[in-house]
Structure formats: C-alpha cells, structure tokens
Design a protein around this motif. Structure first.
Motif, PDB file in Angstrom:
ATOM      1  N   GLU A  97       5.755  -8.546   6.881  1.00  0.00           N
ATOM      2  CA  GLU A  97       4.728  -7.724   6.231  1.00  0.00           C
ATOM      3  C   GLU A  97       4.485  -6.429   7.014  1.00  0.00           C
ATOM      4  N   GLY A 154      -3.832  -5.841  -0.180  1.00  0.00           N
ATOM      5  CA  GLY A 154      -2.409  -6.149  -0.046  1.00  0.00           C
ATOM      6  C   GLY A 154      -1.631  -4.984   0.541  1.00  0.00           C
ATOM      7  N   THR A 155      -0.301  -5.162   0.640  1.00  0.00           N
ATOM      8  CA  THR A 155       0.540  -4.176   1.328  1.00  0.00           C
ATOM      9  C   THR A 155       1.383  -3.327   0.383  1.00  0.00           C
ATOM     10  N   GLU A 156       1.280  -3.620  -0.911  1.00  0.00           N
ATOM     11  CA  GLU A 156       2.112  -2.875  -1.856  1.00  0.00           C
ATOM     12  C   GLU A 156       1.671  -1.415  -1.953  1.00  0.00           C
ATOM     13  N   ARG A 157       2.637  -0.507  -1.907  1.00  0.00           N
ATOM     14  CA  ARG A 157       2.390   0.935  -2.035  1.00  0.00           C
ATOM     15  C   ARG A 157       1.442   1.474  -0.973  1.00  0.00           C
ATOM     16  N   TRP A 186       0.940   5.932  -4.665  1.00  0.00           N
ATOM     17  CA  TRP A 186       0.946   5.301  -3.354  1.00  0.00           C
ATOM     18  C   TRP A 186      -0.328   5.704  -2.617  1.00  0.00           C
ATOM     19  N   GLY A 216       7.303  -4.252   6.422  1.00  0.00           N
ATOM     20  CA  GLY A 216       7.169  -3.747   5.058  1.00  0.00           C
ATOM     21  C   GLY A 216       6.305  -2.508   4.981  1.00  0.00           C
ATOM     22  N   ASN A 250       8.158   0.505   3.232  1.00  0.00           N
ATOM     23  CA  ASN A 250       7.374   1.310   2.286  1.00  0.00           C
ATOM     24  C   ASN A 250       7.700   2.799   2.366  1.00  0.00           C
TER      25      ASN A 250
END
Lengths: 166, 301
Positions: B242, B206-209, B182, B245, B250
């Motif tokens: 988002e 992007g917003t992942e991790r 992360w 998120g 997260n």
C-alpha cells in the motif's frame, strides 16, 4: 522630510500624468525598500487630497503587484490608506487574508473596520474551519474577523475566543 | 521504500537534498513550473526557467540517480501580470518536449478573472496535447477556490483522470473525492499537511488516486517528508504494497498518461562509469558518481 516626501509635495501640484509616471518608474525600477517608499507616497497623496484618476489607476496596479509578492513588508505596505480607499473589494479582502497567512498584525490595515464585510467574515470562518480540522491554532486576528466577532462588536459585547460562532 | 515525488521544486534545493533524497529512496520526481519568489517581469525569464527545469535541473538530478521530469505552465500568481501573460503562446513548444510530462502548476491564487482565463487556456492545452495537469488549489479561500477549480475542470471537457488537484486538506479533499480527479497532498513541516494528518485521510478515504508530495521549495519545507509519510503509514498498519502504491505506483500511473514517463534506473550511474556532461560540466567536482546500490534498482522494498 525625505527626498521622496519633498518630491511628492512638489509634484502634488504637477500634472497627474507626471506623478503617475514618476511613481510607476520608481516602483518598477526600485528594490523592495524603494517600493515601500512609493507605496507610502501613494498613502500620503490619498491623505492630502483625492487622488487624480491617473494616479489612482497606476496606484491600484502597483498595490496589486505588491500584494502578489512574498515579502511581508511589501504586502503590509500595500494595505495602507491608498488601498483602504481605492483598492477593489475582492483584492482588498485577499490582501487582508494574505496578511493573516503571513502572520502580519492587521492593526496596520487602513479602514479595516469600515471595509470588513460579510464576505471577509465568510472567508475568515472557512479558514478557521480548516485550521480546526487540521488541529492547528487559529490566529487571533482571524478570530476578530469572524461573523460572531463582528456581531459582538456591533453590540459592544465581548468577542468569542473560539471560532464557534459562524 | 521507493519514492516518486510528484511535486517538488528542485531549482531551489541543494545537492545535499538530492543526496538525502536518493538515500531515502527517491528515484523519480516531477518539478512543476511555478513562481521563483522574486516576481518575473517578462517572457524571457520564463523561457530561461523552462529551459532550466527541462535541462540543467534534469541533468543535476541524474547525477544523483534521480529521474527528473517537468511540468510547464504560467503559474496562477503571475497570470495576473500582463507582462507574464505574453508567455502563453510559447508553451506549445515546451509541452512537446520529452522531458515534459504534464501541464502545471495552474489554478487559482486569488480567484481573479485573469487567473480563470489562464487556467482555462492550460486545461485546453492539456486536452490538445494529451497531457495530465497539476492544478494548484489556492491557500486563501481554499474551499471556495477548490469548488471553483472543479467547476472549471468540468467545463473544460478534460477527462478528470488526467487532473490532480494539489495541496488538498481535510476540508477540501471531500469536494474532490467523488470527482474522478486525483487528490494531491503537500506534506510540510508546520503548515499545509503533515504525515499524521495524511495517514488519517488515507485511513478514511483509501489510497486510490492519492498522490503525496513534499512540494519542497524556497520556503521551510523538507524533501524527505514523502519518506516520513511512508513510515507513518507503515506505523499505522498500512502494508508495504500500500505504501509503494501511494508513493510509487500512483505517481507512475498519473504521469504515465503522458506517454513520456521514464522511471528506469539511470544509466552511467554504476561505479567506474564515466559521468555524463551537461554543457561540459559534470557538477560532480571530482567526486565519483554515487554507485548504484542494491536498493536503487529494487522493484519492491
């Protein structure tokens, strides 16, 4: 002459273990101002004579301790002649970079020109790259550490004012 | 907007901060163990501090409607002091506490051998306890230190998804993006990272991790910068989902891996209910507990 100076002079002829023990005790039990005085005493011992092994060993540990603190006065006091002569390369370079981070002028760093090497220049260049990527200003002292600045200094040309040279 | 600050040092913050955080939507946070400004000189200082961040501070947060969990570790800087190293055998019992959801902060400060040994010890502890890890990337020689950190994580055998590398910036985020770890960002008033720079990174990667924190501490810092970053994301065209998120889901997912995370609204927080006491002290000093409002228990803003 301050009390610290008189006692340091008196003990200059004393066994190294006495001097080392005195410095360590005063540092560990002292406040910031006292610690700065101890670091100053280490600097004076270094100036007058080669520091005995025991004093050097204790001095290095006290300097490393001061370099971990968050008070700029202590960190600056730790980068004087004693560190200039006796602190290991890795710790010394990190001491210089810490002063840059704290905004303390590098003019007070003992033996900066002699000890500044390619590795320090590499660290400085990486930090300049980060600051540029962040849109943040690059400190003047940092510019002077860059590889291009060192090369310019070696040939007596003007140093770059932007961190372009790597 | 609901916010979970995944990295904040509340021990150095006032109740004004807690009130402002609650008003801005903060309902949960993680306080990792770190240095206190004045260097510690022995084990008992650490034990008192660990007890404070799992006890008093957790209680203090609850009085303001915020769920507080802690992370425990010997921080990178003090890993260099032999007197502080002696705390390592004590960590086991703290890592078993329900209030502890991670090992942290660990990592490099100056890239010394001592720091490396202690980092390895922490990664091993985390692996054995099944806990996530908050790894502090150094401020000096950051790019090189971040690479060294990634190497240590790879060597430890811990699952990358259990690790967050924190205090990343434009240069270091790319080292971490493909590692499976992360990515943590500390939003500060002038230094480390700011809301606009954060938005630029989110737009690029992007917003992942992604974890966004204030890392508010003794220095110039602002516990509301998570909220301001959320607002900057909305202004830049990110959706409510988002933003939720990044700022809520997260951190819940990351720390939820501990199996101990509780982010349900606090009981005893409604108007008229009796305030809980900690060692006989409610710290409310006669003021009524702030009533739960419609936004306190909202699942979406």
């Amino acid at each position: 002459m301050s009390i610290m100076d008189e006692q340091t002079a008196a003990r200059a002829a004393a066994p190294a273990i006495v001097v080392a023990d005195e410095l360590e005790t005063r540092y560990r039990s002292g406040d910031t101002e006292e610690r700065i005085l101890v670091l100053g005493a280490l600097d004076r011992i270094t100036a007058e004579q080669a520091a005995p092994d025991l004093v050097r060993a204790v001095g290095v540990e006290l300097v490393r301790d001061a370099l971990r603190t968050n008070d700029p006065r202590l960190v600056a006091a730790a980068m004087g002649p004693f560190a200039g002569r006796h602190l290991g390369d890795h710790d010394w370079r990190h001491g210089v970079m810490k002063l840059v981070f704290m905004g303390v002028p590098l003019a007070g760093v003992a033996r900066l020109d002699e000890r500044a090497d390619d590795e320090l220049a590499r660290m400085a260049a990486d930090l300049a790259e980060e600051r540029e990527a962040a849109g943040r200003p690059v400190p003047e002292d940092l510019l002077a550490l860059l590889p291009a600045s060192r090369a310019a200094a070696a040939t007596h040309e003007p140093a770059p004012t932007r961190p372009g040279g790597r | 907007m609901r916010i979970f600050d995944p990295h904040i040092h509340m021990t150095s913050r006032t109740t004004d901060d807690y009130e402002a955080m609650y008003a801005a939507g903060v309902r949960a946070l993680v306080e990792p163990a770190f240095w206190l400004g004045q260097p510690r000189t022995g084990v008992s200082s650490f034990l008192d501090y660990f007890d404070a961040i799992t006890g008093w501070e957790r209680f203090r947060a609850s009085q303001f409607g915020i769920r507080h969990h802690a992370a425990i570790a010997l921080n990178p800087k003090e890993a260099n002091d032999p007197r502080c190293r002696e705390v390592l055998p004590e960590l086991d019992r703290y890592l078993r506490r329900e209030s502890v959801v991670a090992v942290g902060e660990t990592g490099y400060d100056s890239m010394t051998p001592e720091e490396e040994e202690v980092l390895e010890t922490h990664l091993d502890l985390a692996r054995r306890h099944g806990l996530p890890v908050i790894v502090h990337t150094p401020h000096r020689d950051k790019k090189h230190g971040t690479q060294r950190t990634l190497d240590a994580i790879a060597n430890s055998g811990i699952a990358p998804g259990l690790v967050v590398l924190d205090h990343l910036n434009e240069v270091t985020v790319d080292l971490v993006a493909d590692s499976g770890c992360w990515m943590g960002f500390s939003i500060y008033p002038d230094t480390k990272m700011d809301p606009q720079r954060m938005v630029a990174i989110l737009q690029r990667l992007g917003t992942e991790r992604m974890l966004v924190n204030s890392a508010a501490d003794w220095g110039r810092s602002d516990p509301l910068l998570t909220s301001k970053t959320g607002r900057a994301m909305l202004d830049a065209g990110f959706t409510d989902a988002e933003v939720d998120g990044v700022l809520w889901e997260n951190p819940v997912a990351f720390y939820g891996q501990s199996g101990r995370l509780d982010v349900t609204p606090l009981p005893g927080f409604e108007l008229g209910a009796e305030a809980e006491l900690f060692e006989g002290n409610s710290i409310l000093r006669g003021a009524a507990a702030v009533p739960a409002t419609a936004t306190a228990t909202a699942t979406a803003s």
